[in-house]
Design a protein around this motif. Structure first.
Motif, PDB file in Angstrom:
ATOM      1  N   HIS A 145       0.821  -1.205   0.000  1.00 35.88           N
ATOM      2  CA  HIS A 145       0.000   0.000   0.000  1.00 35.88           C
ATOM      3  C   HIS A 145       0.852   1.250   0.000  1.00 35.88           C
ATOM      4  O   HIS A 145       1.990   1.249   0.435  1.00 35.88           O
ATOM      5  N   LEU A 146       0.263   2.313  -0.513  1.00 33.94           N
ATOM      6  CA  LEU A 146       0.998   3.572  -0.579  1.00 33.94           C
ATOM      7  C   LEU A 146       1.263   4.117   0.807  1.00 33.94           C
ATOM      8  O   LEU A 146       0.365   4.105   1.660  1.00 33.94           O
ATOM      9  N   THR A 169       5.472   6.325  -5.654  1.00 33.81           N
ATOM     10  CA  THR A 169       4.092   6.210  -6.111  1.00 33.81           C
ATOM     11  C   THR A 169       4.004   5.990  -7.627  1.00 33.81           C
ATOM     12  O   THR A 169       4.798   6.526  -8.391  1.00 33.81           O
ATOM     13  N   THR A 170       3.060   5.164  -8.015  1.00 33.00           N
ATOM     14  CA  THR A 170       2.759   5.043  -9.444  1.00 33.00           C
ATOM     15  C   THR A 170       1.305   5.422  -9.681  1.00 33.00           C
ATOM     16  O   THR A 170       0.775   5.194 -10.759  1.00 33.00           O
ATOM     17  N   ASN A 171       0.667   5.999  -8.662  1.00 36.59           N
ATOM     18  CA  ASN A 171      -0.740   6.363  -8.786  1.00 36.59           C
ATOM     19  C   ASN A 171      -0.895   7.643  -9.626  1.00 36.59           C
ATOM     20  O   ASN A 171      -0.201   8.628  -9.400  1.00 36.59           O
ATOM     21  N   GLU A 210      -8.453   6.248  -3.328  1.00 34.15           N
ATOM     22  CA  GLU A 210      -7.266   5.722  -4.007  1.00 34.15           C
ATOM     23  C   GLU A 210      -7.622   4.949  -5.275  1.00 34.15           C
ATOM     24  O   GLU A 210      -6.948   5.048  -6.285  1.00 34.15           O
ATOM     25  N   GLY A 211      -8.685   4.204  -5.231  1.00 37.65           N
ATOM     26  CA  GLY A 211      -9.088   3.435  -6.414  1.00 37.65           C
ATOM     27  C   GLY A 211     -10.024   4.212  -7.330  1.00 37.65           C
ATOM     28  O   GLY A 211     -10.602   3.640  -8.248  1.00 37.65           O
ATOM     29  N   GLN A 229      -5.232 -11.088  -7.553  1.00 38.39           N
ATOM     30  CA  GLN A 229      -4.141 -10.155  -7.334  1.00 38.39           C
ATOM     31  C   GLN A 229      -4.684  -8.762  -7.174  1.00 38.39           C
ATOM     32  O   GLN A 229      -5.613  -8.360  -7.876  1.00 38.39           O
ATOM     33  N   GLU A 230      -4.092  -8.023  -6.293  1.00 41.71           N
ATOM     34  CA  GLU A 230      -4.485  -6.651  -6.156  1.00 41.71           C
ATOM     35  C   GLU A 230      -3.513  -5.797  -6.961  1.00 41.71           C
ATOM     36  O   GLU A 230      -2.340  -6.147  -7.087  1.00 41.71           O
ATOM     37  N   ALA A 231      -4.010  -4.684  -7.467  1.00 38.13           N
ATOM     38  CA  ALA A 231      -3.129  -3.844  -8.277  1.00 38.13           C
ATOM     39  C   ALA A 231      -1.984  -3.283  -7.427  1.00 38.13           C
ATOM     40  O   ALA A 231      -2.159  -3.002  -6.256  1.00 38.13           O
TER      41      ALA A 231
END
Lengths: 270, 88, 878
Positions: C4-5, C17-19, C512-513, C556-558
Motif C-alpha cells: 500500500h501507498l 508512487t505510481t498512482n 485511491e481506487g 491479485q491486487e493492483a
C-alpha cells in the motif's frame, strides 16, 4: 480594395495591405470581443444555493428555465444539444471563413506581384549580400559581368565619402530604381532586412535567397539582422545609403573594377 | 503446422524478392534508372507488407492497428515530400 | 505482492508512487516551479529592455536567457502543467482506475523532472544554450558556440532528448489508456472534452516529438563528432541549415497545438459548467479539433516563408495554414454561443477562461496577419511575432490557470479563496495586456535585440511594468492555493452546479481506487456497480470479492508502488550529465562496457528470481571474458593505463550512470508489477488487442517517424545534391567503391532472423519450450551475424577507404541512418538475452505469458527488419 500596380515598391504593397488588415482586424476584434463580453454579462445568474453546496442552485433555476437548451447533469453522457446555437455557429463560421479566405486571396495577388512582376526584370541594380558575424558584405553585379575583376565589392569602396555619417561599407543604391538582392551567409543563419523599404530575406549558409526594393527618398537607412546569430546579433546592423541616380552613376563609374554597361539602363531612363 | 508452412513460404518469397532487387540493379541499363528505382522501392514495399501482414499478424488484428501504423507513415511521407519538394 | 501507498506526509510516498493522481500533483507542482524559473528569466529580459541597450546581461547572457526562457515555458511549464491536470483527470473522466502502465507513467514524470534539472545544471557548466529556442543551424553547432558555452549547450540539447523520452512514454501510455480503459458504455465521442483534447494532444505529441528526437539525435552527433565549421550533419553547406528548419518546424508547429489543445479542452469544460449549458455544436467542436490535429503536420513551412523554399510550396503552405485557422474560428464561436441562454457565473475559473478567450481572439486575428505571406515577410523576426505568439500561448496558460482554480477543490477537497482568485485574475489580465499589447505597437523592434529606436522606449517600459504586474499576480495565486489547503472550506463531490463529467461524481479528493465501484455508463448515465460479477461470472479486477477469471488465476491486487522508476531515471540523469562532457574518442566506451554488466545482472537477478538455470550460469561465465575482450579493444584504441588515466571526470560519471542504469533496467524488468486490465470496458477501436500490444504498436508508430525523419533527411540531402550524382560525390569524397552485396547478405540475415522469431512464437504458443528457446537463440545469432557483417563494412569504409563520418552528405547520412538501425538491433539483442533467460526457466509458462512477451518482442524485431528493407535499396542499391 487597392491592388498592386506596376511600379509599386514592396513598401507600398506592405503599407496598403497592412492598412486593410488593420482596419478589418480592429473591426472584427472589437465586434467579437464586445459580443462575447455582452453575452457573458447578459446571461449572468446569481441564485445562491441555500444549502451552500453548489455555487448556484440548479433546482431552483430549473423551475424558471424558459430556454430549451441542454444543461449538463452529473454523470451524464453528453449527447443532444437542445435548441439553438447550431445554425448560428455555422453562419458565423461561414462569415469568418469568407472574410479570411477573401483576405488571403487578395493578399496572394500582392504576393505574386512581389515575387514576380514587381521586380523590374532586367532594369535593376543587382547586389549580392553576404552576411557574416556581425555585418554585411555587398558585391555589385557579381553574376552579371563576365570578368571577375569588374566586380565592385563593399571592401573596395568608401561610402563615407558620399555621406559623412555613412559607414564605409554601406550599401549604396540609387533613388527610384529597383534593387535586387541575392542574399546568403558565410557562417551562421542571419536575416537581412531593411525595415524602411520592407525588404527582408533569410541569409542562410549554402543557400541563396532573393528580395528587392525601390527607394523613393534619398538618405541614410539601416539594414538589420532579424535572426539570432550569436553574441553580436543585437548590434548587427549596417547602413543603406540612397543617393540621386546621377550621383550613383558618377560614383559607380568612378570606382575601379566596374562594368559601366551594367547601369546603362539607368542613363537611358533618366 | 499450417502456420509454419506459410511462414516458410513467405520467408522464401522475401529472399527471392531481395535477390530480384539485387539483380534488377546489376542488369538494368543506366537509361532506365528511374524505372529501376520505382521497381526496387515497390519490391521493398511488397516485402514490408508481407512482413507486417503475416509475421506481425496485422492481417488478424483489428484494422485500426494498421491505421495506427499508417498514421506514422503519413507523417513521414508529409515531411519527406514537403521538404524534398521545397528544394527541387 | 501489492504494497500500500505510504501516507501523503511521507517523502517516500512521492518517490515510489505510481498512482496517477499523485503523479498528476507532482507534475503540477514541478511545472509551477519551472514557471517561476522561466518567469524570472522573462523578467531579466524585460529589465534589459527597459532602455535601449540597458545592460544587466552580457550579449551571451542575454542570448542564454532568451533561449532558456523559451524552452522552459514551452517544454517545461506549459505542456507538463497541462499534463499534470491530464494525469489527474483523464482516468477519472473516462472511468479508469489508473493509466495503463503506471510504472511508465512514473518514469515519464521522473524523466520530465530530471530533464529540467539537466537544463538547470547547464547554466553552471559555463553557459546554457545561447541559440534561441528554435536552435537554428549552424549556430547550434560547436563551431559557432563560444567554447565556454559548449558543455552547457550540449547539456541543453541532452535535456531536450530526455524530455522527449518522457513525452514519448507518456504518449504511449495515454493513448493505450484512453483507447482501452474507458468505462463500459462510454463511447469515444462521449468522452469529456478535456480528455478529448488530451487524446488529440498525445496523438500530435507521439509523432511531432519523435521528429524532434530525430533532429536532436543528429544534432548530438554533430556535438560529439563534428567540431569545425562546415562539418557534420547540420553544418553541411549542402542544405544542413535548411534541413534543421524543416525538422524543427515539422515538430514545432504541431507543438503550438500540443501546448494549446489542453487549454482548449479546459476552456470547453469550464464554459460548459459556468454557463450551465452543454457546449454548442459539441460534435463539430471535436471534429474541428481533430482536423487541426491532422492538419498541423502539413503547415510547418509557414515558419520558413523567407527561406529558399520555392513559391509553389509556399502557396501550398499558405493554403493549409489558412485552412487550419478556420476550425479555430468555429471552436471559439462554439464557446461564445454556449454562454447564450446560459446560467453564467463569474467565478474565478470562468473569469480566467473568459479572459483567455478574449486574448486568444486577439492572438488569432494578429495571426491572420502573419498568414498573408507579404505581411509575414515584414513581420518575420520582429516583435509582432513575439506579441502574437505570447497572446496565443500565454492565453493557453491563462485558461489552464482557470483550470487549476476549477479543479483545485476536486484535487484538494478544499475551496480556494474566491476573492483572492478574482484579484489574481484582475491583476493578471491587466498585467498581461500591459505586457504584450505594447509589443504590437512597437512591432518594428527586431526580435532578440535589446537595442531599439529611441521612440519605442515608453512602450517597452510599459511592457516591463506589465511584466511586473503579471508576474506579481501569480504570488497571489500561490498564496491562495497554499493557504486554502489549511482552510475549513471543505467540499464534497462538486462545489459547482452543472458539472457533467465523472470526476465530479466521486468524493474530493477521490479515493485511491478512484471510484466506489466499477463505473459504467451502460444505462445511459454513470452508475457504480459493486464488485460482484457483472458479466457472465467475470469479476472486477479492482475489488477483491470477485470470482476468479481464468481457471488458475491467482487473485491479485493492483500494485501502486515501485522504486524502479525513480532509480532508473536517476541513473539516466547521471548518464546524461556524463555524456555532456564526454570526449569524442571516449564516447562509445561507457556503453560498450555496460553490455557485459547487463549480461551479468540478467544472470544474477534471473537466478535469484526464477531459480538458477544453465542459461544464468552461461551468462555469468560469458560476462567476464566479454568485459576482458572489450578492455582489450580499449587497450588497442587508447592503452589501458593512458586511456583510463587521461579520461576526464565526465567519462567516469557516464560509466557509473550507465552501469547502474542497466542494473536498474534489469531490476525493473524482473519486478512483478500488476496493473489490471479492466475486463468490462469500452475499447473501440482496439477490441481484442491487449494493452501491452497496443502500447507496443503505438511505440512502433512513433519509431516509424524516427526512422522516417532520418530517411527523409537523407532523401532531402540527396535531392539537393542531385539524386543521381550522389555516389559520384561520395566517390570523390573517398569512398573507393560501394558494394551492394554486403547489404544483400544482411537482408537475408535479417529476414532469416524475423523468420526464426515468428517460429519461436509459433512454438511458444504450442508450449514447446525447447524449440522456442532454440529459435530465440537463433534470432540472437542472426543479430550477431548482422552486426559482424555490418562491422566489416564500416571498418572497410571508415579505416581502409578513409571515408569517415564527416566525408560529405553521403557518408554522414549513411553512417547515422545505418547506425541508428544497428543500435535498434543491439537493443533487440539485449532484450532477447533477457527473454531467453526468463523463458529457459519457464517463467509464467502456465499462463502463456511467455508467448505474449515473445509476440511483443517479435513486433519490435520485425519492425527493425522492415526498416532495413528500405535502408537496403536506399543506401545500397539506388
Amino acid at each position: 480594395m487597392p491592388v498592386a500596380q506596376a511600379g509599386q515598391s514592396q513598401a507600398d504593397v506592405f503599407g496598403q495591405l497592412y492598412l486593410v488588415f488593420l482596419v478589418l482586424g480592429t473591426i472584427v476584434g472589437t465586434v467579437v470581443i464586445s459580443y462575447t463580453v455582452y453575452n457573458a454579462y447578459k446571461y449572468r445568474t446569481t441564485v445562491g444555493d441555500a444549502d451552500g453546496r453548489y455555487d448556484v442552485d440548479e433546482e431552483e433555476l430549473a423551475e424558471t428555465d424558459d430556454y430549451d437548451v441542454a444543461r449538463p447533469r452529473q454523470g451524464e453522457i453528453p449527447t443532444g444539444q437542445g435548441k439553438g446555437g447550431g445554425k448560428k455557429l455555422f453562419m458565423s463560421f461561414g462569415i469568418s471563413a469568407f472574410l479570411v479566405l477573401g483576405l488571403i486571396i487578395y493578399s496572394y495577388t500582392m504576393l505574386l506581384y512581389v515575387e514576380d512582376t514587381g521586380q523590374g526584370q532586367g532594369n535593376a541594380i543587382e547586389v549580392d549580400v553576404e552576411g557574416y558575424q556581425f555585418g554585411w558584405d555587398y558585391t555589385y553585379f557579381e553574376d552579371e559581368v563576365s570578368n571577375d575583376s569588374q566586380v565592385l565589392a563593399s571592401s573596395d569602396y568608401n561610402a563615407t565619402k558620399l555621406h559623412p555619417e555613412a559607414d564605409s561599407d554601406a550599401l549604396v543604391v540609387p533613388k527610384g530604381t529597383t534593387v535586387r538582392l541575392d542574399v546568403t551567409s558565410r557562417d551562421v543563419w542571419h536575416n537581412y532586412g531593411i525595415p524602411e523599404f520592407r525588404a527582408k530575406t533569410d541569409a542562410i549558409p549554402g543557400e541563396t535567397t532573393h528580395t528587392w526594393f525601390k527607394a523613393e527618398k534619398t538618405g541614410l537607412y539601416q539594414a538589420n539582422c532579424y535572426e539570432l546569430c550569436g553574441q553580436g546579433h543585437s548590434n548587427m546592423n549596417g547602413d543603406v545609403l540612397v543617393v540621386e541616380k546621377q550621383r550613383f552613376i558618377d560614383w559607380y563609374t568612378s570606382q575601379e573594377n566596374t562594368d559601366a554597361s551594367q547601369i546603362e539602363f539607368m542613363e537611358v531612363s533618366s | 503446422m499450417a502456420n509454419i508452412k506459410l511462414y516458410t513460404i513467405i520467408f522464401v518469397a522475401l529472399g527471392a524478392i531481395s535477390t530480384t532487387q539485387f539483380v534488377v540493379e546489376s542488369v538494368l541499363p543506366e537509361g532506365l534508372y528511374w524505372f529501376g528505382l520505382v521497381a526496387i522501392l515497390a519490391l521493398s514495399t511488397m516485402k514490408a507488407f508481407a512482413v507486417a501482414g503475416w509475421y506481425m499478424h496485422l492481417r488478424e488484428e483489428p484494422r485500426s492497428i494498421t491505421y495506427l501504423a499508417m498514421a506514422g507513415v503519413f507523417c513521414v511521407l508529409a515531411l519527406t515530400a514537403g521538404a524534398g519538394y521545397s528544394v527541387v | 505482492m501489492s504494497e500500500h501507498l505510504p501516507p501523503k506526509s511521507s517523502v517516500k510516498r512521492w518517490l515510489v508512487t505510481t498512482n496517477h493522481k499523485d503523479i498528476g500533483i507532482l507534475y503540477i507542482i514541478t511545472s509551477l516551479f519551472f514557471l517561476i524559473f522561466g518567469g524570472i528569466l522573462a523578467f531579466m529580459i524585460r529589465v534589459q529592455m527597459w532602455n535601449s541597450g540597458t545592460v544587466i546581461l552580457s550579449e551571451l547572457g542575454y542570448n542564454q536567457v532568451v533561449t532558456a526562457h523559451g524552452l522552459l515555458m514551452v517544454f517545461w511549464f506549459l505542456s507538463p502543467f497541462a499534463f499534470g491536470l491530464a494525469n489527474y483527470l483523464v482516468p477519472l473522466q473516462i472511468g479508469a482506475d489508473d493509466l495503463a502502465f503506471p510504472r511508465i507513467n512514473a518514469m515519464s514524470y521522473w524523466l520530465y523532472l530530471f530533464s529540467g534539472v539537466i537544463l538547470g545544471i547547464s547554466f553552471f557548466q559555463g553557459s546554457t544554450l545561447p541559440t534561441g529556442w528554435t536552435l537554428y543551424a549552424p549556430l547550434n553547432l560547436p563551431a559557432f558556440i563560444p567554447s565556454v558555452a559548449e558543455l552547457g549547450a550540449f547539456s541543453g540539447i541532452l535535456a531536450l532528448a530526455v524530455f522527449v523520452a518522457s513525452v514519448t512514454l507518456g504518449s504511449v501510455n495515454f493513448l493505450t489508456t484512453m483507447y482501452r480503459m474507458r468505462a463500459d458504455g462510454l463511447r469515444m465521442r462521449d468522452v469529456p472534452l478535456f480528455s478529448i483534447s488530451i487524446l488529440l494532444t498525445v496523438w500530435m505529441m507521439l509523432f511531432a516529438f519523435t521528429a524532434l528526437l530525430a533532429a536532436i539525435l543528429l544534432l548530438s552527433f554533430d556535438h560529439i563528432f563534428a567540431g569545425s565549421a562546415g562539418s557534420g550533419f547540420f553544418g553541411s553547406s549542402e542544405g544542413g541549415s535548411l534541413l534543421w528548419t524543416h525538422l524543427f518546424w515539422f515538430f514545432g508547429h504541431p507543438e503550438v497545438y500540443i501546448v494549446f489543445f489542453p487549454a482548449l479542452g479546459a476552456m470547453a469544460e469550464i464554459v460548459q459548467t459556468f454557463s450551465g449549458r452543454r457546449l454548442v455544436g459539441r460534435k463539430w467542436f471535436i471534429i474541428a479539433m481533430a482536423l487541426v490535429a491532422i492538419q498541423s503536420f502539413i503547415v510547418w513551412m509557414h515558419h520558413m516563408f523567407l527561406t529558399s523554399i520555392n513559391l509553389p510550396i509556399k502557396t501550398v503552405m499558405m493554403v493549409t495554414t489558412i485552412g487550419i485557422s478556420l476550425p479555430f474560428d468555429l471552436m471559439i464561436f462554439a464557446l461564445i454561443y454556449t454562454m447564450i441562454k446560459g446560467r453564467v457565473r463569474w467565478k474565478t475559473p470562468f473569469l480566467f477562461v473568459l479572459g483567455a478567450i478574449l486574448l486568444f481572439i486577439l492572438g488569432g486575428i494578429t495571426g491572420v496577419f502573419l498568414g498573408a505571406i507579404v505581411l509575414d515577410y515584414s513581420f518575420r523576426g520582429t516583435y509582432w511575432v513575439v506579441a502574437h505568439f505570447h497572446y496565443v500561448m500565454a492565453s493557453g496558460a491563462v485558461a489552464l490557470i482557470g483550470g487549476i482554480y476549477y479543479w483545485y477543490p476536486k484535487i484538494t477537497g478544499k475551496m480556494y479563496n474566491e476573492f483572492l482568485g478574482k484579484v489574481h485574475f484582475a491583476a493578471a489580465f491587466v498585467g498581461f495586456n500591459l505586457l504584450y499589447f505594447p509589443m504590437f505597437v512597437v512591432w518594428e523592434t527586431p526580435r532578440r535585440w535589446f537595442h531599439y529606436e529611441a521612440g519605442f522606449t515608453i512602450w517597452h517600459q510599459a511592457a516591463s511594468v506589465g511584466a511586473f504586474v503579471f508576474g506579481a499576480s501569480f504570488l497571489i495565486m500561490f498564496y491562495n492555493l497554499v493557504a486554502s489547503l489549511y482552510s475549513d472550506r471543505v467540499v464534497d463531490e462538486s462545489p459547482w452546479a452543472y458539472t457533467g463529467s465523472a470526476e465530479w461524481s466521486v468524493s474530493s479528493p477521490p479515493p485511491e481506487g478512484n471510484f466506489p465501484g466499477k463505473p459504467s455508463f451502460a444505462t445511459g448515465k454513470l452508475n457504480f456497480l459493486d464488485g460482484a460479477a457483472t458479466d457472465g461470472g467475470e469479476a472486477d479486477a479492482k475489488t477483491d470479492g470477485g470470482v476468479a477469471t481464468a481457471a488458475d488465476a491467482i487473485e491479485q491486487e493492483a500494485d501502486h508502488t515501485s522504486w524502479w522508476p525513480v532509480i532508473l531515471c536517476t541513473t539516466g540523469l547521471i548518464t546524461a550529465v556524463g555524456i555532456s562532457g564526454l570526449e569524442e574518442s571516449y564516447f562509445i566506451w561507457p556503453f560498450v562496457f555496460a553490455i557485459p554488466f547487463y549480461i551479468a545482472f540478467v544472470g544474477l537477478r534471473g537466478a535469484s528470481k526464477d531459480g538458477f538455470g544453465v542459461v544464468h550460469g552461461l551468462y555469468l561465465l560469458l560476462a567476464g571474458p566479454l568485459l576482458a575482450a572489450f578492455l582489450l579493444l580499449f587497450n588497442l584504441h587508447h592503452g589501458i593505463e593512458a586511456g583510463f588515466g587521461q579520461a576526464n571526470t565526465y567519462f567516469w560519471v557516464t560509466l557509473v550512470g550507465i552501469i547502474s542504469g542497466v542494473g536498474a533496467l534489469v531490476g525493473m524488468g524482473f519486478e512483478s508489477f500488476f496493473a489490471p486490465e479492466p475486463e468490462l470496458a469500452e475499447q473501440w477501436p482496439f477490441e481484442g488487442v491487449d494493452n501491452t500490444k497496443l502500447g507496443m504498436w503505438v511505440f512502433l508508430s512513433s519509431d516509424i517517424v524516427l526512422f522516417g525523419a532520418f530517411i527523409g533527411s537523407y532523401i532531402f540531402m540527396r535531392l539537393r545534391a542531385g539524386w543521381q550524382d550522389w555516389w559520384h560525390i561520395a566517390h570523390e569524397n573517398g569512398l573507393a567503391e560501394h558494394a551492394v552485396l554486403p547489404g544483400l547478405i544482411n537482408t537475408y540475415i535479417l529476414l532469416a532472423s524475423s523468420f526464426t522469431v515468428v517460429l519461436a512464437l509459433a512454438y511458444a504458443k504450442r508450449g514447446d519450450k525447447l524449440k522456442t528457446l532454440a529459435f530465440l537463440s537463433a534470432t540472437f545469432v542472426g543479430g550477431c551475424l548482422f552486426l559482424v557483417n555490418k562491422g566489416i563494412e564500416w571498418v572497410e569504409y571508415y579505416f581502409h577507404f578513409g571515408w569517415v563520418f564527416d566525408s560529405g552528405p553521403a557518408s554522414v547520412t549513411y553512417y547515422l541512418t545505418t547506425g541508428l538501425h544497428a543500435v535498434h538491433v543491439v537493443i533487440g539483442m539485449l532484450i532477447l538475452l533477457f527473454l531467453i533467460a526468463r523463458a529457459s526457466r519457464g517463467a509464467y509458462w502456465s499462463e502463456g505469458e511467455t508467448a505474449h512477451t515473445v509476440e511483443y518482442f517479435g513486433l519490435y524485431w520485425h519492425f527493425v527488419d522492415i526498416v532495413w528493407l528500405f535502408l537496403f535499396p536506399l543506401f545500397y542499391i539506388l
